[in-house]
Design a protein around this motif. Structure first.
Motif, PDB file in Angstrom:
ATOM      1  N   CYS A 132      -8.148  -0.839  -9.513  1.00 30.51           N
ATOM      2  CA  CYS A 132      -8.070  -0.282  -8.156  1.00 30.51           C
ATOM      3  C   CYS A 132      -8.545   1.162  -8.081  1.00 30.51           C
ATOM      4  O   CYS A 132      -9.307   1.530  -7.198  1.00 30.51           O
ATOM      5  N   THR A 133      -8.048   2.002  -8.962  1.00 35.95           N
ATOM      6  CA  THR A 133      -8.374   3.421  -8.847  1.00 35.95           C
ATOM      7  C   THR A 133      -9.705   3.666  -9.537  1.00 35.95           C
ATOM      8  O   THR A 133     -10.248   2.794 -10.206  1.00 35.95           O
ATOM      9  N   GLY A 134     -10.203   4.890  -9.397  1.00 35.06           N
ATOM     10  CA  GLY A 134     -11.427   5.267 -10.102  1.00 35.06           C
ATOM     11  C   GLY A 134     -11.085   5.983 -11.396  1.00 35.06           C
ATOM     12  O   GLY A 134     -11.949   6.625 -11.977  1.00 35.06           O
ATOM     13  N   TYR A 135      -9.854   5.935 -11.857  1.00 38.29           N
ATOM     14  CA  TYR A 135      -9.339   6.587 -13.071  1.00 38.29           C
ATOM     15  C   TYR A 135      -9.196   8.099 -12.931  1.00 38.29           C
ATOM     16  O   TYR A 135      -8.481   8.729 -13.696  1.00 38.29           O
ATOM     17  N   GLN A 136      -9.900   8.680 -11.982  1.00 37.10           N
ATOM     18  CA  GLN A 136      -9.831  10.137 -11.845  1.00 37.10           C
ATOM     19  C   GLN A 136      -8.400  10.564 -11.528  1.00 37.10           C
ATOM     20  O   GLN A 136      -7.920  11.576 -12.019  1.00 37.10           O
TER      21      GLN A 136
END
Ligand code: FES
Ligand code: FES
Lengths: 160, 778
Positions: A132-136
Motif C-alpha cells: 500500500c505505502t511507497g515505503y517512504q
C-alpha cells in the motif's frame, strides 16, 4: 498431537498441536493471536514476522515445537511502544495488513542496532512487503526512532 | 473547526498497530469446516474424467465437489462456471473443491484427486486470439446470458467491443503533417494484495445465508448470489471487516461463490476458504494485459489532429470485469488531450490466461502507457519539447472528451497548471539527460494522466448517523476500509459540517449488508465523493431533527437555530442554547415529560445525469468528473549493464480540495509505487503451454523496502463543485502515469523504443539487439 508450553508475550501457555504445525498456525489458531498474518506461507512477504529471543523471525517458516523454551513476542505483546506511535504519526500504513510484521521486524532491528545505518535498515526491512505505502513513510517512521534522532533515548522492550 | 486538509490520524490506527485489527481470516474458525481448491495445471484442456474416490476416504473429509450442476456466472457476460465444466480455460482454474474438518485434511484430500486432461491448443495473446484460425476459448459465446450493453462477437474470441467515433478521420489525417504509429504489448500481472482473499459461508436452517468475505463489493456479492442461485435477496447477509489491500482485485466476485457451494455441499455448515498465495494469483482474478496500436497525427507546430487507437485487452479466460475495463479505456482513449478526430476500437479479448479483475486505475495506467509513450515519439519527430507538446494539447474546460462530453472548470481539473508545476518540480529546463560519467546517465521521463470513472450510471451510497447519549455520533457507511482511509475522511467531513470534535465521531469499520446502508462498490476512487455527499445529507437530517426538538424546548422557530460546537443555539443570541447531548436522545422537561428519542440521521447520494455510451460512436457521459495530473520519474541508467535505479518520482495532481493532506499524499505515493512496480518488473511469465511460472512473491517481485525512490507529490487544487468540500478522487491517479514515465525515461536513456512491459534490463537488451540487427541489415 503433542502438548507443550510456549512463552508468548510474557505468558506461559500450555497448548496441544501437531509437531508439523508452524508457529504461525499455532499462534493464530490455537492461541488466538491473529496479529501475525499469513501472506505467502513461504517466507517471501514477512507479514507473519514475530520476535523470538528478540530476533525477527518469520513464523511461517518456523515450527511451533522449535519455539519451546524460547521467548516469543508477537505484535499483541507490544503495548504503547514508540514504534507504534511513530507508525501512526508518519502514516506508515494504509490497509495495515503488513503492519504487525513490519513493526516486529523494526522492534528487533532497533534493539540490535539502535543507530542502524541505511544499509542495515534495508537489510532488515527488505524481507517484508508493503503493497500500500511507497515505503517512504515507513522509512521516516523508522528513522525517527533511531537513538540519535530521539529525545528520550530510552530503550525498547528487550527479549534477548 | 478547520478540519479540512488536516492530517487527522486514521480512526482505526491503534487497531492496526497493535494487531487487534481483524481481517476476514482473523475471525475464529472453530465452528468452521475448511475448503481447498483443486486447480488446473493446464491453460486449455478438456477434462476427460475426475476421480474423487481416494480423496473421499481421507479422514475428516465432508464433501468433494465438482462442476456439473452449477449455474454460469459473470457480471457482464455469464461465461464462467463456478467450477470448471467440460474444459479448463486457464492455468489455475478451479476444477474441484474439497471440504474437511481441518485445512490440512482438505489439502491432503485435494492432492489425491486425479483429473485426466487432454490438452488443447492455447491462445497466448489477444493478438493471436483474433487471427482467423485461432482456437475458440468459448465455443458457446452466442448462447450466454449477458448484460445489455456488452457486445460479444460469437464465433470469435471477442468478449466486448467499444467504439469511439468522434469527428472525421479523413479530415483529421488531412490536417496532420506529421504522423507516428507505435505498437505496445504486455502480459497480465497481479494485484498481490498482502491479504490473500478469504471467504466463509454458512446457510442456516431458515434459509438465511451468511457470508464473510474480504471484498470491495459485499453488496454485489449479495446481489449476485441472489441472481445466480435464486436465494431471496433479503436472506443474504454479507459481512466485510477490514480488508488487507485490494487495488481493484477484490471487486470481482469469485471466492464467495466457492464458499457458498461448499456450504451447500455440507448441509449449510460454515465453510472457510483462505486462498494460498499461488491460488490468489492464478485462480482468483488478476491484472489485465494489453496489446495496442496507437497512431497520432499532428500539425508541424504540434497541435494533434487525429488519433487512431486499437486496444486489445487480454481479458483472459473469462470476461468478468474485463468487458468493462475495455469500455473504460475507450472512454479516455486519447489520454488527457484535446483531439477533434478520434477513432478507437477497444476490445476485451478472450485468451487462455488467468482472467482479469479491475486494477487500480481501471485500465488507465495501461492505456496511458501506450498513449504517453507515443506522445514522446511524436514530440521527438516534431523536434519539440516533450512537456511543451503535452501543454499545447492539454485538455481544458470547453474541450470535449472522446465520448463527446463538454468539459467545464468544475468537471475537469487543471492539467496545464499540473504540467507547469511538474516542470518546476523536476527542473525540466536543466535538460532530460545528465551524463554522470562512468557509463552512468541521469534521465527524466514524463507523462500526463486523466481519468473519469466508468461505473454504473446510477451508483449510489448511503450513510446513517446515530447519536450516543454523550452527543457523540456513530457513523455507518457502506464504504469498505481497504486502506484508503476513506472512513476517516468521512468522519472529517461530518465533524467539519457539525463543527464538532472529530474524537466525538465513532466510525464503524465493518460493513454488514443487513445493517449498513448500501455503498455500490468501494472502487473507482468514488468512495469519498459519493459517501461524502451522503454524509453531508445525513448531517442535514440530524441538524433538522436537533432543531425541531430544540425549537420546542427553547420556544423559538427551528429556522432561528444553528447547530455546532456541541450545541443547538439561537443564531443572534448564542447564550440561548441546549447542549446537543441533552437533545441527542430526546429532551426531558424538569417535570418528567419527554419529547423525541435517539436522533438518527440518514443520507444518500446517487450519481446523476450519467448516460450509457452509444454503441456505434461511444457518445455519452460515463462519469461525473475527470481528475488530471502530470508525473515524472528520474532514473540512473547504467549504459554498460543496461540496469537502472529509480531515483526520484514526481506527481503534480489535481485532486480538488485535499481533505486529509498526509492521507492523500500516502494514497498518491502508494499508487506511484505500485505503478513503478507494474511498469518496471511485474508480469506473469508464461511458458509455451500458457502456464504461469511465477505465482509466488519470490519470483513475482513487488517493490521492496530500499528499492523505493524518493517521492515528490504536489497538489493543484481545482475544487469539484459537486463534491463534499470540493474533493476529487485520489486513490488511483498516482499509479496511472508511472509506467509511461518510466518507459519514456528508459527509452531515452537506452536509445531504443521500449514499448513492452515490464521494463526489465533483459527487455532493454532485447530491444538493443533488435535495433543492432536491423541496423546491421541496412
Ligand atoms: S507468511 Fe511468512 S513470510 Fe509470508
Ligand atoms: S499497509 Fe497495506 S500492505 Fe502495507
Amino acid at each position: 498431537m503433542i502438548s507443550a508450553r510456549l512463552t508468548v508475550n510474557d505468558e506461559e501457555r500450555e497448548i496441544a498441536f501437531w509437531p508439523s504445525d508452524t508457529l504461525l498456525f499455532v499462534l493464530r489458531e490455537r492461541l488466538g493471536l491473529t496479529g501475525a498474518k499469513p501472506g505467502c506461507l513461504n517466507g517471501d512477504c514477512g507479514a507473519c514476522t514475530v520476535n523470538v529471543n528478540g530476533t525477527a523471525m518469520k513464523s511461517c517458516l518456523m515450527l511451533a515445537v522449535e519455539g519451546m523454551n524460547q521467548t516469543i513476542r508477537t505484535i499483541e505483546g507490544l503495548k504503547d511502544s514508540p514504534i507504534q506511535h511513530a507508525f501512526i504519526e508518519h502514516f506508515a500504513f494504509q490497509c495495515g495488513y503488513c503492519t504487525p510484521g513490519f513493526i516486529m521486524n523494526i522492534n528487533s532491528l532497533l534493539k540490535k542496532h539502535p543507530n542502524a545505518d541505511d544499509s542495515t535498515i534495508k537489510e532488515f526491512l527488505s524481507s517484508n512487503i508493503c503493497r500500500c505505502t511507497g515505503y517512504q513513510e515507513i522509512e521516516k517512521a523508522v528513522k525517527s526512532l533511531l537513538k540519535i534522532n530521539r529525545e528520550d533515548k530510552a530503550g525498547l522492550p528487550n527479549d534477548e | 473547526m478547520g478540519l479540512i486538509g488536516k492530517s487527522v490520524f486514521r480512526k482505526e490506527a491503534w487497531e492496526k498497530v497493535t494487531g487487534t485489527a481483524r481481517y476476514t481470516a482473523d475471525y475464529p474458525a472453530t465452528d468452521s469446516l475448511h475448503a481447498k481448491i483443486v486447480v488446473s495445471p493446464y491453460a486449455h484442456a478438456v477434462i476427460k474424467s475426475i476421480h474423487i474416490a481416494k480423496a473421499k476416504e481421507v479422514f475428516g473429509v465432508r464433501a468433494v465437489i465438482t462442476g456439473e450442476h452449477f449455474p454460469l456466472t459473470g457480471e457482464e457476460i455469464r461465461d464462467r462456471p463456478v467450477l470448471a465444466k467440460n474444459k479448463v480455460r486457464h492455468h489455475g482454474e478451479a476444477v474441484a473443491l474439497v471440504v474437511a474438518d481441518t485445512p490440512q485434511q482438505a489439502k491432503r484430500a485435494a492432492e489425491l484427486i486425479e483429473v485426466e486432461y487432454e490438452q488443447l491448443p492455447v491462445v497466448h495473446s489477444p493478438t493471436e486470439a483474433l487471427k482467423p484460425n485461432a482456437p475458440l476459448v468459448h465455443e458457446q459465446l452466442g448462447s450466454y446470458k449477458k448484460e445489455d450493453r456488452v457486445y460479444p462477437e460469437p464465433g470469435t474470441n471477442v468478449a466486448n467491443r467499444t467504439k469511439i467515433r468522434k469527428g472525421s478521420m479523413e479530415r483529421g489525417w488531412n490536417l496532420s503533417e506529421v504522423v507516428v504509429e507505435e505498437r505496445f504489448s504486455f502480459s497480465p500481472s497481479d494485484h498481490a494484495a498482502m491479504e490473500t482473499r478469504c471467504s466463509t459461508a454458512e446457510i442456516h436452517p431458515d434459509g438465511n445465508v451468511y457470508i464473510m468475505t474480504s471484498s470491495q463489493a459485499p453488496f454485489m456479492v449479495k446481489r449476485l448470489i441472489h441472481d445466480y442461485f435464486g436465494v431471496d435477496i433479503g436472506k443474504i447477509v454479507v459481512e466485510t471487516p477490514l480488508v488487507g489491500g485490494a487495488y481493484g482485485g477484490k471487486a470481482s466476485i469469485q471466492l464467495e461463490l466457492l464458499a457458498f457451494i461448499a456450504s451447500i455441499a455440507v448441509g449449510g455448515r460454515k465453510v472457510r476458504i483462505l486462498n494460498i498465495r499461488e491460488q490468489d494469483m492464478l485462480t482468483s482474478p488478476c491484472h489485465i494485459g494489453l496489446d495496442a496500436t496507437v497512431k497520432l497525427g499532428s500539425t508541424r507546430d504540434g497541435k494533434i489532429q487525429a488519433a487512431e487507437l486499437l486496444f486489445l485487452f487480454d481479458g483472459g479466460a473469462y470476461s468478468d470485469k474485463g468487458a468493462d475495463l475495455n469500455r473504460a479505456a475507450a472512454v479516455d482513449c486519447t489520454g488527457p488531450y484535446d483531439i477533434d478526430h478520434v477513432w478507437c476500437d477497444s476490445l476485451c479479448v478472450y485468451t487462455n490466461h488467468p482472467y482479469a479483475a479491475p486494477f487500480r486505475g481501471f485500465s488507465h495506467s495501461e492505456l496511458l502507457f501506450t498513449v504517453e509513450r507515443t506522445m514522446d515519439v511524436l514530440a521527438d519527430k516534431l523536434g519539440m519539447d516533450r512537456l511543451q507538446l503535452r501543454y499545447i494539447n492539454a485538455i481544458r474546460p470547453g474541450d470535449t472528451t472522446p465520448t463527446q462530453v463538454k468539459l467545464n472548470k468544475s468537471n475537469v481539473g487543471n492539467l496545464p497548471e499540473c504540467i507547469v508545476r511538474l516542470k518546476k518540480m523536476i527542473d525540466w529546463d536543466m535538460g532530460m539527460i545528465q551524463d554522470l560519467g562512468n557509463d552512468k546517465l541521469r534521465v527524466k521521463g514524463v507523462s500526463c494522466i486523466w481519468k473519469t470513472s466508468t461505473i454504473e450510471s446510477d451508483a449510489g451510497s448511503g450513510v446513517t448517523l446515530s447519536f450516543n447519549p454523550d452527543g457523540s455520533i456513530n457513523l455507518i457507511s457502506g464504504v469498505i476500509e481497504i486502506g484508503t482511509g476513506t472512513k476517516t475522511i468521512l468522519a472529517q467531513i461530518l465533524a467539519e459540517r457539525l463543527k464538532m470534535d472529530i474524537r466525538m465521531v465513532h466510525v464503524q469499520m465493518k460493513v454488514n449488508t443487513q445493517s449498513t446502508p448500501e455503498h455500490w462498490k468501494t472502487v473507482a476512487s468514488r468512495g469519498t465523493f459519493m459517501a461524502g455527499r451522503a454524509v453531508l445529507a445525513a448531517a442535514e437530517d440530524l441538524i433538522e431533527q436537533l432543531k425541531s426538538i430544540a425549537s420546542c424546548v427553547l420556544r423559538v422557530q427551528a429556522a432561528d437555530l444553528e447547530v455546532g460546537y456541541g450545541k443547538v443555539f439561537l443564531r443572534d443570541e448564542p447564550e440561548t442554547h441546549l447542549d446537543i447531548k441533552d437533545v441527542a436522545y430526546g429532551y426531558v422537561y424538569p417535570n418528567g415529560n419527554g419529547i423525541g428519542g435517539q436522533i438518527i440521521g440518514r443520507g444518500h447520494y446517487n450519481l446523476r445525469r450519467l448516460t450509457y455510451l452509444d454503441k456505434e460512436t461511444g457518445a455519452g457521459k460515463p462519469g461525473p468528473e475527470w481528475s488530471v495530473g502530470a508525473q515524472a520519474v528520474e532514473i540512473e541508467y547504467d549504459k554498460k549493464h543496461l540496469t537502472y535505479r529509480i531515483v526520484r518520482a514526481f506527481s503534480a495532481v489535481d485532486i480538488g480540495t485535499v481533505l486529509n493532506e498526509k492521507a492523500a499524499r500516502g494514497q498518491v505515493m502508494g499508487a506511484m509505487s505500485m505503478g513503478l512496480a507494474f511498469g518496471g518488473r511485474e508480469t506473469f511469465v508464461f511458458d509455451e503451454w500458457g502456464r504461469v511460472l511465477n505465482p509466488q512473491l519470490r519470483t513475482y517481485r513487488p517493490l521492496r523496502y530500499g528499492e523505493h525512490p524518493e517521492y515528490h507529490v504536489e497538489f493543484v487544487v481545482t475544487p469539484q463543485l459537486d463534491a463534499a468540500y470540493g474533493a476529487r478522487g485520489a486513490g488511483e491517479h498516482g499509479l496511472m502515469g508511472m509506467p509511461a514515465a518510466l518507459g519514456n525515461a528508459l527509452s531515452l536513456a537506452a536509445g531504443v523504443k521500449l514499448n513492452e512491459l515490464p521494463l526489465i534490463p533483459e527487455q532493454i537488451w532485447k530491444m538493443k539487439q533488435k535495433e543492432g540487427h536491423s541496423h546491421a541489415s541496412l
